[in-house]
Design a protein around this motif. Structure first.
Motif, PDB file in Angstrom:
ATOM      1  N   TRP A 310     -33.642  20.648  -3.869  1.00 52.89           N
ATOM      2  CA  TRP A 310     -33.595  21.984  -4.463  1.00 52.89           C
ATOM      3  C   TRP A 310     -32.972  21.993  -5.858  1.00 52.89           C
ATOM      4  O   TRP A 310     -33.348  22.795  -6.702  1.00 52.89           O
ATOM      5  CB  TRP A 310     -32.856  22.962  -3.534  1.00 52.89           C
ATOM      6  N   ARG A 311     -32.014  21.060  -6.122  1.00 52.45           N
ATOM      7  CA  ARG A 311     -31.385  21.052  -7.459  1.00 52.45           C
ATOM      8  C   ARG A 311     -32.423  20.792  -8.539  1.00 52.45           C
ATOM      9  O   ARG A 311     -32.430  21.422  -9.603  1.00 52.45           O
ATOM     10  CB  ARG A 311     -30.277  20.001  -7.541  1.00 52.45           C
ATOM     11  N   GLN A 312     -33.299  19.840  -8.242  1.00 56.62           N
ATOM     12  CA  GLN A 312     -34.374  19.506  -9.183  1.00 56.62           C
ATOM     13  C   GLN A 312     -35.309  20.718  -9.361  1.00 56.62           C
ATOM     14  O   GLN A 312     -35.717  21.046 -10.488  1.00 56.62           O
ATOM     15  CB  GLN A 312     -35.149  18.311  -8.610  1.00 56.62           C
ATOM     16  N   ALA A 313     -35.604  21.398  -8.263  1.00 54.05           N
ATOM     17  CA  ALA A 313     -36.499  22.563  -8.322  1.00 54.05           C
ATOM     18  C   ALA A 313     -35.885  23.672  -9.173  1.00 54.05           C
ATOM     19  O   ALA A 313     -36.553  24.261 -10.033  1.00 54.05           O
ATOM     20  CB  ALA A 313     -36.782  23.070  -6.910  1.00 54.05           C
ATOM     21  N   ILE A 314     -34.600  23.945  -8.964  1.00 58.15           N
ATOM     22  CA  ILE A 314     -33.950  25.031  -9.707  1.00 58.15           C
ATOM     23  C   ILE A 314     -33.871  24.672 -11.196  1.00 58.15           C
ATOM     24  O   ILE A 314     -34.140  25.517 -12.066  1.00 58.15           O
ATOM     25  CB  ILE A 314     -32.529  25.317  -9.143  1.00 58.15           C
ATOM     26  N   ALA A 315     -33.544  23.406 -11.485  1.00 59.99           N
ATOM     27  CA  ALA A 315     -33.464  22.985 -12.893  1.00 59.99           C
ATOM     28  C   ALA A 315     -34.825  23.164 -13.575  1.00 59.99           C
ATOM     29  O   ALA A 315     -34.905  23.667 -14.705  1.00 59.99           O
ATOM     30  CB  ALA A 315     -32.998  21.529 -12.973  1.00 59.99           C
ATOM     31  N   LEU A 316     -35.882  22.770 -12.871  1.00 62.71           N
ATOM     32  CA  LEU A 316     -37.232  22.934 -13.436  1.00 62.71           C
ATOM     33  C   LEU A 316     -37.554  24.409 -13.664  1.00 62.71           C
ATOM     34  O   LEU A 316     -38.097  24.782 -14.709  1.00 62.71           O
ATOM     35  CB  LEU A 316     -38.265  22.376 -12.462  1.00 62.71           C
TER      36      LEU A 316
END
Ligand SMILES: NC(=O)c1ccc[n+]([C@@H]2O[C@H](COP(=O)([O-])OP(=O)(O)OC[C@H]3O[C@@H](n4cnc5c(N)ncnc54)[C@H](OP(=O)(O)O)[C@@H]3O)[C@@H](O)[C@H]2O)c1
Length: 330
Positions: A310-316
């Motif tokens: 999810w961290r990668q998703a939110i950053a994107l």
């Protein structure tokens, strides 16, 4: 398959940003007689979701909270008092005010629409709010007619892209305003007949070359200084749809502009719509599902990322360079 007593949910513990969010085990929500329990397959990350998770939305939820307002999933349980043809395993898209960034979410049957079995969850994950807002705005509020010209501000955003598609399905001509060449290319691929650079110093003049008589409908998801420029570009009997303020500022308009154009300023609020007009909102969601099933309404999915990442998703999703919707899936 029985529903497990616990599930994974992405929870916000403070409104200080993603450092205070955790994917953790919580109790699976208990089904009430008038509800559906849906196993979430995919949930999009929208502007509103990020606002809600940062405590910046007009309604501030209690903490800890699970963000997420739209989903595509599979019915896991049907409440004993739920009427209609709902069954376990059915693929649905819908909305809940928070709670969709979890393995299971409770939903009112009025807030979901049944989809074809083969529906791709990522593509159906933003119908509940984003798609439904576009349909409500253009068909329900502006009542756009074939041959009319629709100007979409913030056209490469989630709501903007959905509005391009709904306007085209209504037989309108669409002019899409967006800030980068990549975004304008996406708008053209999505169906826009013409595009305009929202950073063009001579934006109104350029728009006038594309629509010399003015535009019939403005889709305004942006606010700020663009709103007045767009309102001044309306044709006689024009309708300006106030949807959002992605630019941050809520603009003020001089009312003589409405008089001079015979124009209307129309508010659109997909959150209050089902509370004030339940039957119309349900019909709107059904219509949104039908447009999806006919292949006329699709988000542009920039990335589909596992909830575990999810961290990668939110950053994107927070990166202004990202073009299209970021979706999380289980
Ligand atoms: N009223 C309702 O019922 C309703 C329902 C859903 C959403 N909304 C609102 O509608 C707006 C758009 O939602 P969305 O989900 O489409 O958002 P989104 O996907 O993030 O798109 C927003 C678009 O706004 C433009 N923009 C201009 N200035 C911006 C800024 N300072 N920061 C970020 N974006 C900026 C961007 O396009 P450019 O880069 O091309 O300028 C971007 O593509 C939001 O304000 C949201 O709260 C309202």
């Amino acid at each position: 398959m029985n529903t497990p007593p616990t599930m994974q949910a992405l929870r916000v513990h403070h409104f200080d940003g993603p450092d205070a969010w955790r994917l953790e085990s919580v109790a699976t929500p208990a089904l009430a007689a008038d509800q559906l329990l849906v196993r979430v397959l995919a949930s999009g990350i929208s502007f509103v979701d990020l606002l809600l998770a940062r405590g910046g939305y007009q309604v501030k939820p209690d903490l800890p909270m699970t963000p997420g307002t739209e989903f595509c999933g599979q019915i896991a349980e049907v409440g004993a008092a739920v009427a209609g043809d709902w069954h376990r395993g059915q693929i649905v898209a819908g909305t809940a005010f928070g709670g969709t960034w979890a393995e299971y979410v409770l939903a009112s049957p009025q807030a979901v629409v049944a989809l074809p079995e083969y529906s791709e969850p990522a593509l159906a994950s933003d119908l509940g709010i984003t798609g439904a807002t576009a349909v409500h705005a253009l068909e329900g509020r502006a009542r756009v007619q074939p041959g009319e010209t629709v100007l979409v501000l913030g056209a490469a955003g989630g709501v903007g892209l959905a509005c391009i598609q709904v306007a085209k399905a209504s037989g309108a001509r669409v002019i899409a305003s967006a800030s980068s060449a990549d975004k304008r290319a996406l708008c053209a691929r999505t169906g826009a007949d013409a595009t305009i650079d929202s950073r063009d110093a001579h934006w109104r003049e350029t728009l006038r070359t594309l629509a010399p008589q003015g535009v019939d409908v403005v889709v305004d998801t942006v606010g700020g200084h663009m709103s007045e420029l767009a309102f001044r570009s309306l044709a006689w009997n024009g309708r300006h749809l106030v949807i959002g303020f992605a630019a941050g500022d809520i603009p003020a308009l001089k009312t003589n502009l409405a008089l001079l154009k015979g124009a209307s300023l129309m508010g659109v609020d997909i959150r209050q719509f089902p509370l004030k007009e339940p039957q119309a909102a349900q019909a709107n969601l059904q219509r949104t599902g039908a447009l999806f099933a006919q292949g006329q309404l699709r988000p542009h999915v920039a990335a589909s990322v596992a909830f575990q990442d999810w961290r990668q998703a939110i950053a994107l999703a927070q990166d202004p360079q990202t073009v299209g919707k970021v979706v999380m899936h289980w």
